[in-house]
Design a protein around this motif. Structure first.
Motif, PDB file in Angstrom:
ATOM      1  N   GLU A  19      33.331  32.421  36.589  1.00  0.00           N
ATOM      2  CA  GLU A  19      34.368  31.310  36.747  1.00  0.00           C
ATOM      3  C   GLU A  19      35.158  30.033  36.273  1.00  0.00           C
ATOM      4  O   GLU A  19      36.277  29.430  34.995  1.00  0.00           O
ATOM      5  CB  GLU A  19      34.080  30.544  37.951  1.00  0.00           C
ATOM      6  CG  GLU A  19      35.122  30.914  39.156  1.00  0.00           C
ATOM      7  CD  GLU A  19      34.543  30.782  40.743  1.00  0.00           C
ATOM      8  OE1 GLU A  19      35.398  31.166  41.839  1.00  0.00           O
ATOM      9  OE2 GLU A  19      33.581  29.905  41.131  1.00  0.00           O
ATOM     10  N   ARG A  39      45.257  34.440  35.265  1.00  0.00           N
ATOM     11  CA  ARG A  39      43.904  35.334  35.543  1.00  0.00           C
ATOM     12  C   ARG A  39      44.081  35.975  36.157  1.00  0.00           C
ATOM     13  O   ARG A  39      44.009  36.905  37.091  1.00  0.00           O
ATOM     14  CB  ARG A  39      43.231  33.788  35.817  1.00  0.00           C
ATOM     15  CG  ARG A  39      43.183  33.600  37.152  1.00  0.00           C
ATOM     16  CD  ARG A  39      43.100  31.945  37.233  1.00  0.00           C
ATOM     17  NE  ARG A  39      43.382  32.213  38.877  1.00  0.00           N
ATOM     18  CZ  ARG A  39      42.528  31.252  39.216  1.00  0.00           C
ATOM     19  NH1 ARG A  39      40.743  31.295  39.743  1.00  0.00           N
ATOM     20  NH2 ARG A  39      42.779  30.975  41.017  1.00  0.00           N
ATOM     21  N   SER A  65      41.487  38.842  37.063  1.00  0.00           N
ATOM     22  CA  SER A  65      40.345  38.914  38.697  1.00  0.00           C
ATOM     23  C   SER A  65      39.354  40.280  38.584  1.00  0.00           C
ATOM     24  O   SER A  65      39.453  40.813  37.946  1.00  0.00           O
ATOM     25  CB  SER A  65      40.686  38.991  40.084  1.00  0.00           C
ATOM     26  OG  SER A  65      42.200  38.154  40.071  1.00  0.00           O
ATOM     27  N   VAL A 105      36.482  37.905  43.851  1.00  0.00           N
ATOM     28  CA  VAL A 105      36.665  37.537  44.849  1.00  0.00           C
ATOM     29  C   VAL A 105      35.159  38.295  45.701  1.00  0.00           C
ATOM     30  O   VAL A 105      35.002  39.662  44.804  1.00  0.00           O
ATOM     31  CB  VAL A 105      37.937  38.301  45.181  1.00  0.00           C
ATOM     32  CG1 VAL A 105      37.962  39.154  46.973  1.00  0.00           C
ATOM     33  CG2 VAL A 105      38.999  38.423  45.346  1.00  0.00           C
ATOM     34  N   VAL A 161      47.154  36.736  42.430  1.00  0.00           N
ATOM     35  CA  VAL A 161      46.522  35.033  41.192  1.00  0.00           C
ATOM     36  C   VAL A 161      47.338  36.293  40.338  1.00  0.00           C
ATOM     37  O   VAL A 161      46.811  37.468  39.522  1.00  0.00           O
ATOM     38  CB  VAL A 161      45.687  35.419  41.307  1.00  0.00           C
ATOM     39  CG1 VAL A 161      44.754  34.889  40.069  1.00  0.00           C
ATOM     40  CG2 VAL A 161      44.725  35.007  42.664  1.00  0.00           C
ATOM     41  N   TRP A 172      37.981  33.324  35.733  1.00  0.00           N
ATOM     42  CA  TRP A 172      38.349  34.194  36.277  1.00  0.00           C
ATOM     43  C   TRP A 172      38.956  33.524  37.822  1.00  0.00           C
ATOM     44  O   TRP A 172      38.308  33.305  38.152  1.00  0.00           O
ATOM     45  CB  TRP A 172      37.848  35.736  35.999  1.00  0.00           C
ATOM     46  CG  TRP A 172      37.825  36.021  35.171  1.00  0.00           C
ATOM     47  CD1 TRP A 172      37.868  35.245  34.073  1.00  0.00           C
ATOM     48  CD2 TRP A 172      38.299  37.038  34.326  1.00  0.00           C
ATOM     49  NE1 TRP A 172      38.012  36.552  32.501  1.00  0.00           N
ATOM     50  CE2 TRP A 172      37.948  37.710  32.883  1.00  0.00           C
ATOM     51  CE3 TRP A 172      37.791  38.456  35.424  1.00  0.00           C
ATOM     52  CZ2 TRP A 172      38.199  39.223  33.184  1.00  0.00           C
ATOM     53  CZ3 TRP A 172      37.323  39.858  35.412  1.00  0.00           C
ATOM     54  CH2 TRP A 172      38.133  40.522  33.681  1.00  0.00           C
ATOM     55  N   HIS A 173      39.682  34.654  38.629  1.00  0.00           N
ATOM     56  CA  HIS A 173      39.309  34.615  40.089  1.00  0.00           C
ATOM     57  C   HIS A 173      38.582  36.206  40.214  1.00  0.00           C
ATOM     58  O   HIS A 173      38.585  36.455  39.927  1.00  0.00           O
ATOM     59  CB  HIS A 173      41.113  34.820  40.524  1.00  0.00           C
ATOM     60  CG  HIS A 173      40.889  34.978  41.517  1.00  0.00           C
ATOM     61  ND1 HIS A 173      41.798  36.557  42.175  1.00  0.00           N
ATOM     62  CD2 HIS A 173      41.118  34.895  42.562  1.00  0.00           C
ATOM     63  CE1 HIS A 173      41.802  36.865  43.147  1.00  0.00           C
ATOM     64  NE2 HIS A 173      41.163  35.692  44.141  1.00  0.00           N
ATOM     65  N   GLY A 207      46.477  38.391  34.524  1.00  0.00           N
ATOM     66  CA  GLY A 207      46.845  38.365  35.597  1.00  0.00           C
ATOM     67  C   GLY A 207      46.522  39.592  35.359  1.00  0.00           C
ATOM     68  O   GLY A 207      46.931  39.974  37.041  1.00  0.00           O
ATOM     69  N   ARG A 263      29.214  34.730  39.131  1.00  0.00           N
ATOM     70  CA  ARG A 263      30.289  33.659  40.010  1.00  0.00           C
ATOM     71  C   ARG A 263      30.510  33.355  38.807  1.00  0.00           C
ATOM     72  O   ARG A 263      31.376  32.841  38.753  1.00  0.00           O
ATOM     73  CB  ARG A 263      30.022  33.383  41.584  1.00  0.00           C
ATOM     74  CG  ARG A 263      31.434  32.750  41.945  1.00  0.00           C
ATOM     75  CD  ARG A 263      31.248  32.370  43.469  1.00  0.00           C
ATOM     76  NE  ARG A 263      31.013  33.364  44.047  1.00  0.00           N
ATOM     77  CZ  ARG A 263      32.837  33.205  44.971  1.00  0.00           C
ATOM     78  NH1 ARG A 263      33.471  32.264  44.379  1.00  0.00           N
ATOM     79  NH2 ARG A 263      32.705  34.418  45.905  1.00  0.00           N
ATOM     80  N   GLN A 314      44.869  40.216  46.970  1.00  0.00           N
ATOM     81  CA  GLN A 314      44.661  39.033  46.376  1.00  0.00           C
ATOM     82  C   GLN A 314      44.889  38.818  45.331  1.00  0.00           C
ATOM     83  O   GLN A 314      45.008  38.429  44.425  1.00  0.00           O
ATOM     84  CB  GLN A 314      42.673  38.622  46.988  1.00  0.00           C
ATOM     85  CG  GLN A 314      43.086  37.755  48.499  1.00  0.00           C
ATOM     86  CD  GLN A 314      41.247  37.973  49.060  1.00  0.00           C
ATOM     87  OE1 GLN A 314      40.607  37.565  48.306  1.00  0.00           O
ATOM     88  NE2 GLN A 314      41.349  38.962  49.940  1.00  0.00           N
ATOM     89  N   CYS A 315      44.531  40.024  44.427  1.00  0.00           N
ATOM     90  CA  CYS A 315      44.660  40.467  43.131  1.00  0.00           C
ATOM     91  C   CYS A 315      45.494  40.123  42.410  1.00  0.00           C
ATOM     92  O   CYS A 315      45.355  39.760  41.526  1.00  0.00           O
ATOM     93  CB  CYS A 315      42.824  41.442  42.390  1.00  0.00           C
ATOM     94  SG  CYS A 315      41.932  41.310  42.898  1.00  0.00           S
TER      95      CYS A 315
END
Ligand SMILES: Cc1ncc(C[n+]2csc(CCOP(=O)(O)OP(=O)(O)O)c2C)c(N)n1
Ligand SMILES: [Mg+2]
Length: 785
Positions: free
Chosen positions: A207, A309, A311, A214, A306, A211-212, A177, A203, A302-303
Motif C-alpha cells: 500500500e 494502480r 493490484s 485484496v 482498479v 498498490w491495491h 492498472g 499489505r 476487483q483487480c
C-alpha cells in the motif's frame, strides 16, 4: 457465477489437480533414469495454486493476457495446457526428462507457450511488472495495443526476495492498472511454516508503494459460519492464530484437531464449535478462500476494476491442497507414495487406462475447455523489426577519445537515423548522465506516461519528461535494470512491437544485477547493455568501483556476446552490428560471426585513447577487411613484419589485449623492437567471439574424432604460432586460454586483486600492466618456448 458453472470449474480443477500430481509422480516413479539422481518435483506447491489457476485459464483470462507462473507450479500449467488441447499427451510422463516438460516454466525450452520463464524466485514474479512498463511505453510510442493484463502467480516466501520490493518501489512501475500479482499465500516456504503473521507487514509495504491489495482469506463455509451469531469470535480466533498452530491442523483429525484448534482459545470459541461434529470441524476451520473459485473470480474482478494502480491478491491457500500431504510443514518436496497415488486416482474416478485422458469433449467441462481454447488462442507475433541498421555511423575522432564517450556519440548518431531512431529505447539505474546517455536523452527526452512540467532550465541536459521520451529512467536498482532490459527485449512477443533496447550500468554493478541479466537471456531476450566505466582504469574511483571479474562473466554467460573494443570505429561497427542483429536478420554480409541470438554486453572505459594506431591499421588493412576482423573478434593492430622489417630474423611474440590497456601494449611493442624482439599487437575486440569460434572447431573435432581446424578469426589475427602475452584490465584468467588456442606458451597479465585509488599509471604499475612489465612478460613467454 451460477452453481452449474461453479460445478464445471470444480470438475476441471479436480482433473487439473490429478494431472499435476500424476505428472510429478510419473517423473519419479514411471521412469528409470539409471543415474541414481532423484528426479523430484513439487506436488504440494502445485496443489495450492490449482483453484486460482483453473479459475484464471478456464474463466478469467483473455488471449492477450500474459502470465508468469511460479516455478513450482509448472505441472499445473502444463496440465491446464493439456486440458485446453495445447499440449500433446506424450509430454505428460516427461516432466524433467530430456526434451520433455521443464522443471520450471521456460519460454525457450517448454513445448507449450510459456509467457515468462521462472525459476529463480522473485525474478519471474517481477517480470510481468516490467512487461507492463514495456507495454505502457509501446502504447505511448506506437499506438495502443489490444489490452493485456500482466499477471504473476507467486509464492508467499518469494516476497522475501529483495528484487520484489525494488520492483514495487521504483517510480517507473507505478500506476500500472493492468498488473495483478497473485500471492499463493500458503504460509509455508521450503524449510518451514513461515513464522508469525506477515500479511500486515506486506499489505503495508504494497500500500505504501501505491498498490491495491485484496485478501481472499476465507471460503464459503467459513464465511457462512462467521455470519452466524457468535461467529465473530471464531473469526477473531482464526485471524489471531499463529501460522504454526494453524498449519498443524492440516495433519490432524477428530478430537485431536479440536484440541489443537482450541489450544489457547477463549471459551466462547469452544462453545461456538461445540455442536460442530468432529468430522466437520477440520474442513470448516481449514476452508480457505484460495480454494474457493467464486472468491478468486471475485478478487480478479476487483483487480480489473482498479485501473490506476497495480493490484496484489493474497489468496489464502493450503500447500498440498486435496492431497494427503496437505499443510505438512515438510511437504515442499514430498512425493505421494504409489499407494497414495492409486487411492487418489480412484477417488477422482479414474483408472490406469483413463488417467491421462482429456475431459470428455461432450461433457460440460469438455465443452468449457473447448471454448476456452478458442478464447485463448493467440495470433503469431513477428520478432524481426524489419529495419536496416547502418554498418557504421561514421563517428571519427581526431583526438584521444574514450569508448564510453564514443558509445554516447554513436547513440546520438543513430537517434538521427529516421529508420532506426523510433525503436531505440534506453534505460539506466540512475547513471544515465554518468554513462554518457545525456546526448541521446537531449535528443529524445525521458519517458513519462504523462507530460511533466520542467522546473529548471539546464542547457547541458534537457531532461524533458513526456510520453514521447525514449529513455526510461530507473532508480538505483541493477536488478530492475536487467529485468526491464529483459522485458524490453521481449517486447516483440509480449507487446507486439520489436524494440532496440540499450541499457547502461557501472560495470562493477553488473554483478549486482547478474541473476536478472541471466534471467533475461535465459528467457531469450535481446538487448544491448554497456558496463561502463570498467576496470582499474577508472583509477581514482578506487576498489569499490573497479570491476575485474566482469569480463569473465560476459565471456561465460550463454546468450550474451561480450565485446570490449578500444577504438572509436571498432565500437561504432560493433554497436551497429549488435543492433542490426537485434533488429533481426539484417546482419550485414561482412559479419564474420555466425548469427547470434541474445544480448550484447559492451565493457567500456572512460580513458581517452589516441586513435592514430587504429587509423594506421585501417590504412594497412583497408576498411572492409578491418571491419570484418573487428566484428569477428580480433585484428592485428600492429603487424611486426610490416612495422619492423629489419627485425625479419628476430624472435617474434604476440601481445594480445582488450580495451583500455592498448596504449601500454603499443608502447611495450616499441620497446621490444628496440631490444630486438618483433611484437605483433592484437586488439581483441570480442574475446567471446574468438573463444566461441575456437570452441566450435574443437567440439567439431571432438564429436567427429578429427583434427580440429584453426578458426578463421584466430588465424587472421594470430597468424604466427609464437608465444603470447595477454594484457587485460580484468582478471588475467579471462584471456589466459589464448595461448592454448594459438598453440604457444602464454603469459597472462591482468588484475587479480581488488583495486584501490590512484592514477592510471600507479595502478597499472601495481598490477604489472605498464610497458616494462609487458616487455618482461614477452621475454618470459619467449623463454617458455
Ligand atoms: C533465488 C532462489 N532461491 C532459492 C530457491 C529454492 N526455493 C525454491 S522454492 C523455495 C520456497 C518457496 O516458497 P514459496 O514461495 O512460499 O512457494 P510455495 O512452494 O510455498 O508455493 C525455495 C527456497 C529458488 N528457486 N530461487
Ligand atoms: Mg509458500
Amino acid at each position: 457465477m451460477n452453481q452449474h458453472d461453479l460445478d464445471v470449474l470444480d470438475e476441471i480443477q479436480r482433473r487439473v489437480l490429478w494431472l499435476a500430481t500424476r505428472i510429478v509422480d510419473a517423473a519419479n516413479h514411471d521412469r528409470d533414469t539409471g543415474d541414481g539422481v532423484k528426479v523430484g518435483g513439487h506436488q504440494a506447491s502445485s496443489a495450492s495454486l490449482v483453484t486460482a489457476m483453473t479459475a484464471l485459464w478456464f474463466h478469467h483470462l483473455d488471449a492477450e493476457d500474459r502470465v508468469a507462473v511460479k516455478p513450482h507450479a509448472s505441472p499445473v500449467f502444463h496440465a491446464i495446457q493439456y486440458l485446453l488441447g495445447n499440449l500433446d499427451r506424450s509430454y505428460l510422463p516427461k516432466l524433467r526428462a530430456r526434451g520433455g516438460l521443464q522443471s520450471y516454466p521456460s519460454r525457450t525450452k517448454d513445448p507449450d507457450e510459456v509467457d515468462f520463464s521462472t525459476g529463480s524466485v522473485g525474478l519471474g514474479a517481477a517480470a510481468p511488472l516490467f512487461a507492463a512498463v514495456t507495454r505502457r511505453y509501446v502504447d505511448a510510442h506506437f499506438g495502443a495495443r489490444p489490452h493485456s493484463r500482466f499477471v504473476a502467480l507467486i509464492g508467499d516466501a518469494e516476497l522475501d526476495e529483495g528484487n520484489i520490493w525494488e520492483a514495487v518501489a521504483d517510480p517507473a512501475t507505478t500506476g500500472l492498472g493492468n498488473v495483478m500479482w497473485l500471492v499463493d499465500f500458503n504460509r509455508q516456504s521450503l524449510d518451514r511454516v513461515v513464522p508469525g503473521i506477515r500479511i500486515n507487514q506486506w499489505r503495508g509495504q504494497f500500500e505504501a508503494a501505491g498498490w491495491h491489495v485484496v485478501e481472499v482469506k476465507y471460503g464459503r463455509k467459513l464465511a457462512e459460519a462467521y455470519a452466524r451469531p457468535g461467529g465473530a469470535t471464531l473469526r477473531d480466533w482464526i485471524d489471531r492464530m499463529p501460522n504454526e498452530q494453524y498449519q498443524s491442523l492440516f495433519g490432524l483429525a477428530g478430537p485431536a484437531l479440536r484440541k489443537q484448534f482450541l489450544d489457547g482459545a477463549p471459551a466462547e470459541v469452544a462453545a461456538f464449535v461445540a455442536d460442530i461434529g468432529d468430522d466437520e470441524l477440520g474442513p470448516l476451520v481449514t476452508d480457505l478462500g484460495g480454494h474457493d473459485a467464486q472468491a478468486m473470480l471475485d478478487a480478479y474482478a476487483q483487480c480489473d476494476a482498479v485501473t490506476d494502480r497495480p493490484s496484489v491478491v493474497f489468496a489464502y491457500t493450503v500447500k498440498g491442497w486435496g492431497l494427503p500431504i496437505a499443510g505438512n510443514p515438510r511437504n515442499h518436496s514430498a512425493l505421494l507414495t504409489t499407494e497414495q497415488v492409486d487411492a487418489l486416482r480412484a477417488a477422482h474416478g479414474l483408472t490406469p487406462e483413463t488417467e491421462w485422458d482429456r475431459l470428455d469433449p461432450a461433457s460440460p467441462a469438455g465443452i468449457q475447455a473447448g471454448e476456452r481454447r478458442e478464447a485463448l488462442s493467440r495470433p503469431p507475433r513477428e520478432r524481426a523489426l524489419g529495419v536496416t541498421v547502418p554498418e557504421t555511423t561514421r563517428v571519427r575522432a581526431n583526438k584521444p577519445v574514450s569508448t564510453q564517450e564514443v558509445f554516447g556519440r554513436v547513440l546520438v548518431e543513430l537517434a538521427r537515423d529516421p529508420q532506426v531512431a523510433p525503436y531505440l529505447v534506453t534505460t539506466a539505474p540512475d547513471v544515465a548522465t554518468s554513462t554518457n546517455l545525456a546526448g541521446f536523452i537531449n535528443k529524445t527526452g525521458v519517458f513519462a506516461p504523462t507530460e511533466q512540467r520542467s522546473w529548471t532550465e539546464d542547457r547541458m541536459l534537457r531532461w524533458t519528461e513526456s510520453p514521447a521520451g525514449q529513455h526510461i529512467e530507473l532508480g538505483i536498482s541493477e536488478m530492475n535494470l536487467f529485468l526491464l532490459l529483459g522485458q524490453l527485449g521481449l517486447s516483440w512477443d509480449l507487446s507486439g512491437q520489436p524494440l532496440l533496447p540499450v541499457g547502461t550500468v557501472y560495470d562493477p554493478f553488473v554483478l549486482r544485477g547478474l541473476d536478472a541479466f541471466l534471467y533475461g537471456t535465459y528467457s531469450g531476450s535481446r538487448f544491448v547493455v554497456a558496463g561502463t566505466p570498467s576496470g582499474i582504469t577508472l583509477a581514482p574511483e578506487g576498489g569499490a568501483h573497479q570491476s575485474t571479474i566482469t569480463a569473465s562473466v560476459g565471456l561465460e554467460l550463454p546468450g550474451v556476446t561480450f565485446l570490449e573494443p578500444a577504438y572509436a570505429s571498432s565500437l561504432d561497427w560493433l554497436l551497429c552490428d549488435a543492433l542490426g542483429q537485434i533488429a533481426g536478420g539484417s546482419a550485414p554480409a561482412a559479419t564474420a560471426a555466425p548469427a547470434e541470438d541474445g544480448a550484447y554486453y559492451f565493457r567500456l572505459s572512460t580513458r581517452p585513447i589516441d586513435q592514430a594506431p587504429f587509423e594506421a591499421a585501417r590504412a594497412r588493412l583497408g576498411d572492409a577487411v578491418l571491419r570484418r576482423q573487428v566484428v569477428a573478434g580480433a585484428y592485428r593492430l600492429v603487424d611486426a613484419h610490416q612495422a619492423y622489417p629489419d627485425l625479419a630474423d628476430a624472435p617474434v611474440v604476440q601481445l594480445a589485449a582488450s580495451g583500455a590497456v592498448l596504449p601500454e601494449v603499443l608502447a611495450a611493442a616499441a620497446e621490444l623492437a628496440e631490444e630486438g624482439v618483433a611484437a605483433h599487437v592484437v586488439d581483441v575486440t570480442s574475446l567471446d567471439r574468438l573463444y566461441r569460434a575456437w570452441q566450435r572447431t574443437l567440439r567439431q573435432g571432438v564429436r567427429t574424432a578429427t583434427v580440429p581446424s584453426v578458426p578463421g578469426a584466430l588465424r587472421s589475427a594470430f597468424a604466427d604460432r609464437v608465444p603470447v602475452v595477454t594484457v587485460h584490465d580484468a582478471a588475467s584468467h579471462a584471456m589466459a586460454w589464448l595461448g592454448s588456442a594459438v598453440g604457444a606458451p602464454a603469459v597472462p597479465l591482468g588484475v587479480d586483486e581488488f583495486g584501490q585509488s590512484g592514477s592510471v599509471r600507479e595502478l597499472y604499475e601495481l598490477h604489472d600492466l605498464l610497458p616494462g612489465s609487458i616487455v618482461n612478460a614477452a621475454l618470459a613467454a619467449l623463454a617458455l618456448r
